[in-house]
Design a protein around this motif. Structure first.
Motif, PDB file in Angstrom:
ATOM      1  N   ASP A   1      41.245  29.656  21.070  1.00  0.00           N
ATOM      2  CA  ASP A   1      40.382  28.714  20.159  1.00  0.00           C
ATOM      3  C   ASP A   1      40.187  29.853  18.859  1.00  0.00           C
ATOM      4  OD1 ASP A   1      39.728  27.005  21.706  1.00  0.00           O
ATOM      5  OD2 ASP A   1      37.867  28.126  22.299  1.00  0.00           O
ATOM      6  N   ARG A   2      40.789  31.686  18.928  1.00  0.00           N
ATOM      7  CA  ARG A   2      41.018  32.057  17.949  1.00  0.00           C
ATOM      8  C   ARG A   2      42.019  31.999  17.621  1.00  0.00           C
ATOM      9  NH1 ARG A   2      41.822  33.382  14.403  1.00  0.00           N
ATOM     10  NH2 ARG A   2      41.145  35.438  13.213  1.00  0.00           N
ATOM     11  N   TYR A   3      43.566  32.309  17.909  1.00  0.00           N
ATOM     12  CA  TYR A   3      44.989  32.311  17.706  1.00  0.00           C
ATOM     13  C   TYR A   3      45.787  30.866  17.348  1.00  0.00           C
ATOM     14  CZ  TYR A   3      43.704  36.894  18.156  1.00  0.00           C
ATOM     15  OH  TYR A   3      43.492  38.222  17.715  1.00  0.00           O
TER      16      TYR A   3
ATOM     17  N   GLY B   1      40.247  26.832  11.508  1.00  0.00           N
ATOM     18  CA  GLY B   1      40.412  28.285  11.939  1.00  0.00           C
ATOM     19  C   GLY B   1      41.142  28.774  10.555  1.00  0.00           C
TER      20      GLY B   1
ATOM     21  N   ALA C   1      45.035  35.468  11.486  1.00  0.00           N
ATOM     22  CA  ALA C   1      44.885  36.966  12.440  1.00  0.00           C
ATOM     23  C   ALA C   1      44.543  37.940  11.303  1.00  0.00           C
ATOM     24  CB  ALA C   1      45.654  36.991  13.416  1.00  0.00           C
TER      25      ALA C   1
END
Lengths: 443, 467
Positions: free
Chosen positions: A201-203, A236, A239
């Motif tokens: 989900d983050r990356y 999103g 990073a």
């Protein structure tokens, strides 16, 4: 001096036309959701190569080394409707080759397909379905975990791999680059399904991805493919930058006992980032030292002159953060002392005086003249545009690289080496029988 | 030049028809992939394949000699000679061969197989002549010197230690071949046995060089951005002057096709993970009585292991979870009988190694007892056909394919008929080759077992770096 200079310029001219002719034209745009796209149209072969690359490599593992690797391997292992086997078979039905892998910096999905729409369209439709909704089934995680553990145990039976692991640990300590791409046993054992889901989900999001496409396509087709792929991802955010790589505080020797007939040697230290103005001179300096195969200084002295080693080389590794210098060799156990002496002498001599004029000019001719060989297939072109895209290099990087190499002078190589490669501040890893590596001196 | 033939390579044409019969129009034009073939007066053959995608060329000189031509007691002599070929001539002293190509922006190296020894250069296309001059020089004027041999013998022994002695899987593979090929020169390693490497003399190397490095025993393969007639002119100028010499080839030593089932159990102190390898002795492209059986064996390998969706991954890795990985492969291109192999790594320490052997043998039995379903057959064939086209992306590999076929003793035009032959393979022919060749009397079962179970705490890298 003057005459020599003219000859060199002529050599450069001889080399450059070929290099120019081989240069792929890179088209670049950004999708609405923020994914950068890099496209090279090629014809002749009716194939398409595609990479979707995320800033989601092992450097993002956190405290579970192996999380990035498991997430990458699980990406195509399940959707709400299909399990891993059904997903694979649908790609294979259309002759498509689909794979995922990861490095320290990246997690990558690669696709190779025939470009005929009868093959490419169903392959893409299927890919988008798989990417849109990976479910990371618990059973698939357990299978991938078991496979990863087997792989890590296999690496323990290879002295070269054991050396790599020890080297990363000693070089990077607490920095995320200490995590090898495949992780480690305790990390892989600790990863949960929630970890994988959260990591994904983050990356695995549009703003944290680039798309590279090479093949028999027109721009509108490439645009449509990129848009569909980006839309399959949640928007999103990118990073954050990784922390800087710290300097080594002191020289150290790391020993790992291994019952092998050779001792494996790795010597190195953090070195330079690609954006540093010394990068190209240092690249050329390393090419002379150990980056040009059998003609390099290291191979010549260790192999041709003394018969000590089959393989001795050095590499200047670049990454998102500062890269590192790595000298690698493996030698017969009873020749370890002599070999270390030779290697240390070469490094010290080289740090003091740099490459000879003759070797430098030969190396420059080799690098510029062989440049077209690096771009002679779709896969080679793909690898280069991924590098340009992921690391944010200028779009004319391939055009300017040979010219920048051509411009490197002898003093520049020496200065660059002295500034970034200090033989007295290095890690030396020795993997071999205890009795052999135990009494090696530390100076 | 006694013979000129210009032929078009059909590889790639009609490839999509298994998926969609109407896709033929978008196949690559065969005019873009012509192959030209010549023979010089001294017997040397030249094959040129045009690939104009980039201004580069690969040049490979193939000699029909390798470890499969050797005899016990002097194994490894072909590979040792390959190393010595970089030690120079009167015109090019040691190291100079390497430096000339490097200075000209080239890459070069060499490799030795069972049926061939190959020297190659990759260069900007306009520098091909440089490669030819060097190769023609060392084809006839190599200086074999005692001092250089003393050093290079050590280098080759280091290569052997690195590649084989210290790699449990390679070490095991070397043992396996001695049993899987009980009466074939493929039994010994390409790198040679250590004792033979120590024993080979300078005189023997000279003899090996004189015997095999003759133009009539050499094949020049060139792939790249070149005009065939120009390549021929350069080849004549460089290699045409090398005097012709007769070469006598050994007969095909194909003994004992079905020697009886054999078993190797090897315990290794350094191995951490067990491994299972099954090898059936089967015909190669060169030894097959009926060539069509070769294609059926290729499809059979793809049915088992064409991709992650294929049977071995599906059933052994995912459904039954007894294997971490499982594979199958068939090296069809060889001068003598070859092996059809299946292998697997158990998924964890709980899996009994014999149950893995049994599972692999059941896969073979299933292919023998029931015809493969259409969906599986078509998928296996589509992957082979697509891979065949993907392989065209590499010029080096294109040259490899031609050279390997020719040194196995098979016309390179097999590449032309390959797609049609693969497409023609039926479920019945797959079943037939499984019944005919994948039988116990042709089988060797090998297992590699760690002497001690893995100790996770011993993993280096989890702990602190010791200084």
């Amino acid at each position: 001096m003057k005459a020599r200079f003219i000859i060199l310029v002529l050599c450069g001219l001889l080399a450059l036309p070929a290099a120019r002719a081989a240069m792929p034209e890179i088209q670049h745009w950004t999708t609405a959701s923020g994914t950068r796209v890099y496209f090279v149209a090629t014809s002749v072969l009716p194939i398409v190569d595609l990479s979707l690359v995320f800033d989601a490599g092992a450097a993002r593992d956190g405290n579970k080394s192996g999380l990035a690797a498991l997430t990458s391997r699980l990406l195509t292992d399940g959707t709400a409707e299909l399990d891993a086997g059904a997903i694979a078979r649908r790609f294979e039905r259309y002759g498509a080759r689909v794979a995922t892998d990861n490095s320290r910096d990246t997690a990558r999905l690669t696709v190779r397909s025939l470009s005929a729409s009868e093959n490419l369209q169903p392959t893409l439709d299927h890919l988008i379905e798989v990417l849109s909704n990976p479910t990371f089934p618990a059973a698939a995680l357990e299978r991938r975990r078991a496979q990863a553990l087997v792989g890590l145990r296999q690496a323990q039976q290879n002295p070269g791999r054991v050396a790599e692991r020890a080297f990363a640990q000693a070089l990077f300590g607490d920095h995320p680059y200490a995590n090898l791409s495949q992780g480690n046993i305790s990390g892989v054992q600790a990863v949960t399904r929630d970890d994988v889901q959260a990591f994904h989900d983050r990356y695995y999001v549009a703003a944290n991805a680039i798309i590279a496409i090479v093949g028999d396509l027109q721009r509108p087709q490439a645009e449509s493919i990129a848009t569909r792929l980006a839309q399959a991802l949640k928007p999103g955010s990118a990073a954050p930058a990784l922390p800087p790589v710290p300097d080594l505080k002191r020289a150290k020797i790391v020993r790992r006992s291994f019952d092998s007939s050779q001792t494996h040697i790795l010597i190195g230290a953090p070195a330079i980032s690609r954006t540093n103005s010394h990068y190209i001179p240092l690249y050329v300096a390393n090419h002379v030292l150990g980056g040009s195969g059998l003609v390099s200084v290291l191979a010549d002295e260790m192999r041709a002159q003394r018969g000590l080693s089959y393989s001795t080389s050095s590499t200047l590794i670049t990454a998102a953060q500062r890269g590192w210098f790595e000298l690698a060799s493996s030698v017969r156990n009873d020749k370890l002392d002599e070999s270390l002496q030779v290697l240390r002498n070469i490094l010290q001599r080289y740090a003091a005086s740099g490459p000879s004029r003759q070797r430098l000019e030969a190396a420059k001719r080799n690098i510029t003249g062989s440049f077209p060989l690096r771009l002679d297939s779709n896969q080679d072109i793909l690898a280069h545009i991924v590098m340009i895209g992921f690391y944010g290099l200028p779009l004319d990087y391939l055009q300017t690289f040979p010219k920048r190499v051509e411009a490197v002078s002898q003093p520049q190589t020496r200065q660059a080496f002295q500034a970034h490669v200090d033989p007295s501040h290095m890690v030396t890893v020795l993997v071999g029988p205890k009795a052999v590596i135990g009494d090696v001196s530390t100076d | 030049m006694t013979r000129t033939a210009i032929v078009m390579l059909l590889t790639g044409l009609l490839l999509y028809s298994t998926v969609c019969a109407s896709a033929d129009d978008s196949a690559p034009s065969t005019e873009q992939w012509p192959v030209s073939e010549y023979r010089l007066d001294n017997g040397m053959r030249v094959i040129v394949r045009e690939d104009h995608r980039a201004p580069v060329v690969v040049s490979q000189v193939w000699y029909r000699v390798g470890s499969g031509y050797e005899r016990l007691g002097r194994t490894g002599i072909s590979h040792l000679l390959e190393h010595m070929m970089f030690k120079g001539t009167a015109k090019h002293p040691p190291g100079e061969l390497l430096r000339i190509i490097a200075r000209n922006g080239g890459r070069q190296n060499a490799f030795t197989g069972r049926d061939f020894t190959v020297y190659f250069q990759q260069l900007a296309a306009d520098r091909l002549e440089i490669a030819f001059r060097l190769e023609a020089d060392r084809m006839q004027n190599l200086i074999l010197d005692a001092q250089e041999l003393a050093k290079e013998r050590q280098v080759v022994m280091e290569e052997r230690r690195m590649r084989v002695t210290d790699q449990p899987r390679s070490h095991f593979g070397e043992h396996f071949n001695t049993i899987a090929y009980p009466a074939s020169p493929y039994a010994w390693p390409g790198l040679g046995w250590q004792a033979d490497l120590e024993a080979i003399t300078l005189a023997e190397l000279r003899g090996w060089y004189a015997r095999w490095y003759a133009p009539g025993n050499a094949l020049l393969v060139v792939v790249g951005d070149v005009q065939p007639e120009h390549v021929l002119r350069l080849a004549k100028a460089a290699f045409g002057k090398v005097p012709a010499r007769a070469t006598t080839h050994p007969h095909r030593e194909n003994y004992l096709q079905a020697p009886g089932e054999r078993r190797l159990v090897m315990h290794s102190k350094e191995a951490k993970v067990p491994y299972v390898l099954l090898g059936y002795q089967v015909p190669s492209v060169a030894t097959a009585q009926e060539r069509d059986e070769i294609y059926a064996l290729m499809v059979l390998a793809s049915i088992l292991d064409g991709g992650k969706g294929a049977r071995l991954s599906q059933e052994l890795v995912r459904d039954r979870r007894i294997a971490a990985s499982a594979g199958a492969g068939y090296s069809a291109v060889a001068r003598l009988d070859s092996l059809f192999v299946l292998d697997a790594v158990p998924s964890d320490a709980e899996v009994a190694i014999d149950s893995l052997v049994k599972a692999l043998r059941e896969q073979v039995q299933r292919l023998q007892s029931e015809p493969v379903d259409t969906e599986t057959l078509e998928r296996a064939k589509n992957l082979l056909l697509a891979d065949h086209l993907y392989e065209l992306d590499s010029m080096f590999y294109q040259a490899m394919q031609i050279g390997m076929l020719e040194t196995a003793g098979v016309d390179w035009r097999m590449l032309e008929v390959y797609p049609g032959k693969i497409r023609a393979v039926s479920a019945a022919s797959v079943q037939a080759v499984a019944r005919k060749y994948l039988i116990p009397s042709r089988l060797t079962v090998g297992t590699l077992l760690p002497q001690t179970p893995p100790d996770d705490d011993a993993q280096t890298g989890n702990g602190e770096g010791r200084s």
